[in-house]
Structures are given as C-alpha cells and as structure tokens.
Design an enzyme around this catalytic site. Structure first.
Site, short mmCIF file in Angstrom:
data_model
loop_
_atom_site.label_atom_id
_atom_site.label_comp_id
_atom_site.label_asym_id
_atom_site.label_seq_id
_atom_site.Cartn_x
_atom_site.Cartn_y
_atom_site.Cartn_z
N GLU A 255 0.69 -1.28 -0.11
CA GLU A 255 0.05 -0.24 0.17
C GLU A 255 0.63 1.65 -0.11
OE1 GLU A 255 -3.17 -0.02 -0.48
OE2 GLU A 255 -4.19 -2.31 0.04
N CYS A 289 -2.60 8.75 2.42
CA CYS A 289 -2.18 8.23 0.75
C CYS A 289 -3.53 8.70 0.17
CB CYS A 289 -1.75 7.12 1.53
SG CYS A 289 -3.05 5.71 1.82
#
Ligand code: NAP
Length: 485
Positions: A255, A289
């Site tokens: 990720e 993010c």
C-alpha cells in the site's frame, strides 16, 4: 498522557512471544505538537526481530489449526477491547502522531472495524469444486493460510495500518510480526497489550519496535520462515522492500503513495464539492495516502469553487490535537514541513499564485498553515509530487477529455474523486480514471467493507472487504483419482 484511564496501555517494550521484551538501548518518543518527551522505548534490533519471527513460526501450527469460529471469538474480544479503550487509544495516538483527538478516536474505530469485519469474514473462506476433464477424477480447491506474515507500517495511521493487515492475517490463520514506524510505536504496543488481554495466544501477534529500520526490514523481507510481507509506506521504500523479498520469493502486498485528483465539473453541487475537498484534503494535516493532491476545477465554476473553498479553509483551527476545537494538528516533523514548503516555493516560482497560507505557524516548527495555490499547472512540483501536507493546488480545465488525461498523468493510482450530477459522465469518468478507488460525489471512501488498494506504482493487493483475505491465503488444488469402480 496523565488523562489516560488505563495507564497500562502505554508500553515501552517490544512484544514478542507474549512477553514484553526490553533491550539495552532506548529511544525517545515525542509529541510532534510541542516536542515534549512522552516516553523512552526499548530499541529492539535484528536479534529481537529474529526472535519474533521464530515466535510467529512456532505459534503458526496451533493458531492455523483453530477453527474459524475460535479465531473469530478472539478477534471479536480484541475489537471489543479496542472500542472500550477508544478514548485512551485516541489520546495515545494524538500524543505521538499529532492528529486532532476526534480524528484519532475515529482512527481507532476505523481500525477496530477491520478486526470486527475479518472476525466474521474468516468464517467465509470458501473453496471450490471444478468439473474434472476425466470421470475418474475430482478437482477440489481449498484455501489455506500463507504462514508467517511480516509487515512494516507508517506513522500516519499508527493503529489502522496495523489493524487492516493483522486482522486479515489472523483471521486467515496466519501469525504476524509488525515493525511500526519509529515516531509512533505506542499505538502498536497498546494494540499488543489489548491482544494479550483478548486472549490471543503468545506468538500470534508480535510487535518489534526499533530505530534500525533497514536492519529489521532485512530480517522481515529475507527470513526464510516469513511467507508473506506486507508494507504500507512510500513508493520509494516499497520498491526496495519488494526487491529484498525476491530472494525468498515471498508473497508481497504493497500500500504505497498516491497523487489523488479531485475533479469538480461545471454541473457539480459546489457546496458538496467544497465539503468533500475539505475532508479529503485537510484530514491528518494532509498526511494521508488518499488525500486530495490536485484539485481540478472546470472553468465555469472555478471562481465560485475557489471562493467558497478558500473561505472554508481559512476557518480551520490549527493547534495541539489534544486541545478542543482544533481541526488541523502539527505535521509529523520539521523536515516534513520543510519538504512541503519547498514544493510550495518551487511552484510559486513556476507561476502559481499563493491565495492562503504558504508558511509556518506560531505554534511551532512542526506546523504549516493550510495553504491554497491557484493558477497551478499539472507539471508544477506541487502537482507532480505527493504533497503529504495541508496544501491544495487548484488547476483549471476546459473539458472531460482534458481533465481525464491530466488526472491520469501520474505514476500513482491510489484514490481519485470527482463531483458531477451527469449520470453518463459518472460512468465515463469512473471507468476512465486509472486509480484503485474512486469517490463519486464523496470525499471519504475507506471502510472495512470496501477493498482498499491501488494500481500502477501505488501498490498491489487489497485490504478490507471480501477480497482482503485473499492476500493472506494460498489456493491449493486437490486432485482425487481412482474414483471409477
Ligand atoms: P516511509 O518513509 O516509506 O516509511 C514507512 C515505514 O517504512 C516506516 O516504518 C519506516 O521506518 C520504514 N522504512 C523506511 N525505510 C526503510 C528501509 N530501508 N527498510 C525497512 N523499513 C524502512 O513512508 P512514510 O513517509 O513514513 O509514510 C508516508 C508514505 O506512506 C506516503 O507515501 C503515503 O502515501 C504512504 N501511505 C500509503 C498508504 C496506503 O494504504 N496506500 C497508507 C498510509 C501511508 P522509520 O519510521 O524508522 O522511518
């Protein structure tokens, strides 16, 4: 920290094989809002990491042999304890990470939701039967836990980035070792304390805290007893960890970073778009993010959107996340502030206009004012880099084709957002965006029921949802022969 109801949640040691493990040296965890020392934590290294991998390997047989129901009960205990201690866990998180307490408590509930979700989902690991090409054979597919899972997690979600991985791994029957970020080990260690109270057996969930990121990372990515490695962090570090995993051909999920476009079309509900941009941009001081990184606004609504958005951003209250009414806390470090300011300065030099912010704050070196830049182009540093700070670059566009091309012109592919009320455009743009997750008239998209993850250089694998267990399971095919009389 004085306000904690349960002071035993603050643990200054690594948690290995069900025991608190002290080391000879220690490091200081500080509060980014004021630089004050919170606690000194034992600095574990390579030897402790090897112990943790061994503990996870030793615990694997009995943990994977438990029924899905038994594992679900223990995971649910863990979920319940996290929610019971939500306030304390939130305070620990805000103290070491900086985000406002309401956001920190939200993160605890978000992380716990993954534990609850996978406690249930672990009961639904279905196999398959496949028609065989010959009558004397049967083909059966089963799913089995991968084995020992190792992970490295970042500081921006010190609880949830661990919970998302550990919940799926443990539900699948895997055992787990995590090395949290140096700045934020306390949330991880509090999770370990609650895992122990929940009855999760020794060796199943291990936390190694230490400043030697590289050395610990080499053990976790190269140890032959680790079957799977999962990482959340920057794309640059992720690439080198993938390379390290190659030597033992580990299953890997990543990720990584993002560069989310947020597109406002002429026909959008502008007030809703402003609200969506606020939440997707300024949460955690822009350090997520999936944070909006580039705001594209169609010419017809550029003035209205910019005016309303600027008014909303100017209203944000900045300060110590533990204080009431604060919307934006500090950034993680002065270095992070300097990196963001550099992007802002370079973009102003390239022709962007500073509308709001663009400087530090009297609160201290770790603070950066919520900032808006207009007249930005997609090739300016503030648009082509992941900002990871409270800055909104606004980029005008003329039509759908142009904005899709600009939005996709990045090596990242994590989250994207767009606002429109045209149903045909919803499909065209939704399908045309090269991102793993797309918010349509919505700025908050992540929850335990949905698959979280990116495409392109934002990574691979999915966390959460019915797909989330797949990353922690192997498919095995059993071919049964000799069935004919
Ligand atoms: P980072 O520098 O990549 O660090 C992440 C973790 O990796 C930290 O624990 C860090 O340890 C460790 N690390 C750094 N270098 C290492 C090495 N050579 N070997 C082993 N471990 C190493 O990222 P960050 O700046 O902390 O976090 C922000 C990044 O994470 C952003 O790019 C953001 O987009 C991404 N992120 C992605 C997601 C997602 O779900 N896609 C979620 C959150 C964040 P230290 O703490 O000791 O430096």
């Amino acid at each position: 920290m004085q306000q904690l109801q349960d002071k035993h949640l603050v643990k200054p040691f690594s948690y290995i094989n069900g025991s608190w493990h002290s080391s000879e040296s220690s490091f200081v965890v500080t509060n980014p809002a004021n630089g004050e020392e919170i606690v000194k934590v034992s600095d574990a290294g390579i030897a402790e990491t090897e112990l943790a991998v061994k503990a996870a390997k030793d615990a694997l047989k009995s943990w994977s042999a438990k029924s899905a129901n038994e594992r679900a009960t223990l995971l649910r205990n863990w979920f319940n304890l996290m929610m019971q201690h939500q306030d304390d866990l939130g305070r620990i998180l805000t103290s070491e990470q900086g985000k406002p307490l309401s956001e920190a408590k939200g993160e605890i509930a978000y992380g716990a939701a993954f534990i609850e979700w996978f406690a249930e989902e672990g009961k639904r690991v279905y196999g398959d039967t496949i028609p065989a090409p010959a009558n004397d054979k049967r083909i059966v597919v089963i799913k089995q836990p991968v084995g020992v899972v190792a992970s490295i997690t970042p500081w921006n979600f010190p609880n949830a980035m661990i919970a998302r991985k550990a919940a799926a791994a443990l539900a699948a029957g895997c055992t787990f070792v995590v090395r949290p970020a140096t700045q934020t080990p306390l949330s991880a260690l509090a999770m370990a304390e609650l895992a122990e109270r929940a009855g999760i057996p020794a060796g199943v969930f291990n936390v190694v805290v230490g400043t030697d990121a590289r050395g610990i990372g080499e053990v976790l990515t190269q140890h032959p007893d680790v079957a799977k490695f999962t990482f959340t962090g920057s794309t640059g570090v992720g690439k080198s960890l993938i390379a390290q995993c190659a030597s033992t051909v580990k299953k890997v999920s990543m990720e990584l970073g993002g560069n989310a476009p947020f597109i406002v079309f002429d026909d959008a509900d502008i007030d809703a778009a402003v609200q969506g941009a606020m939440t997707s941009k300024y949460r955690n001081a822009g350090q997520t993010c999936v944070c909006t990184n580039r705001i594209f606004v169609q010419q017809g609504v550029l003035a209205e959107f910019t005016e309303k958005f600027t008014a909303a951003v100017a209203d944000l209250s900045i300060g110590n996340g533990l204080h009431d009414g604060v919307n934006v806390g500090p950034m993680i470090s002065a270095t992070a502030v300097a990196d963001v300011d550099k992007l802002v300065r370079a973009s102003i030099a390239a022709g962007a206009t500073l509308v709001l912010g663009g400087e530090g704050h009297a609160q201290g070196n770790n603070f950066y004012l919520p900032t808006i830049l207009t007249n930005v182009t997609n090739d300016m540093p503030i648009a082509s880099n992941e900002i990871f700070g409270p800055v909104s670059p606004i980029i005008p566009f003329a039509d759908e084709d142009e904005v899709l091309a600009m939005a996709n012109d990045t090596e990242y592919g994590l989250a994207a957002y767009f606002y429109t009320r045209d149903i045909g455009r919803v499909w065209r743009v939704g399908e045309g965006l090269e991102f793993g997750m797309v918010g349509i008239n919505e700025g908050i998209i992540s929850n335990a029921a949905a698959p979280f993850g990116g495409v392109k250089q934002s990574g691979n694998g999915r966390e959460g949802s019915k797909y989330g267990l797949d990353d922690y399971m192997e498919i095995k095919y059993l071919c049964m022969g000799g069935i004919d009389k």
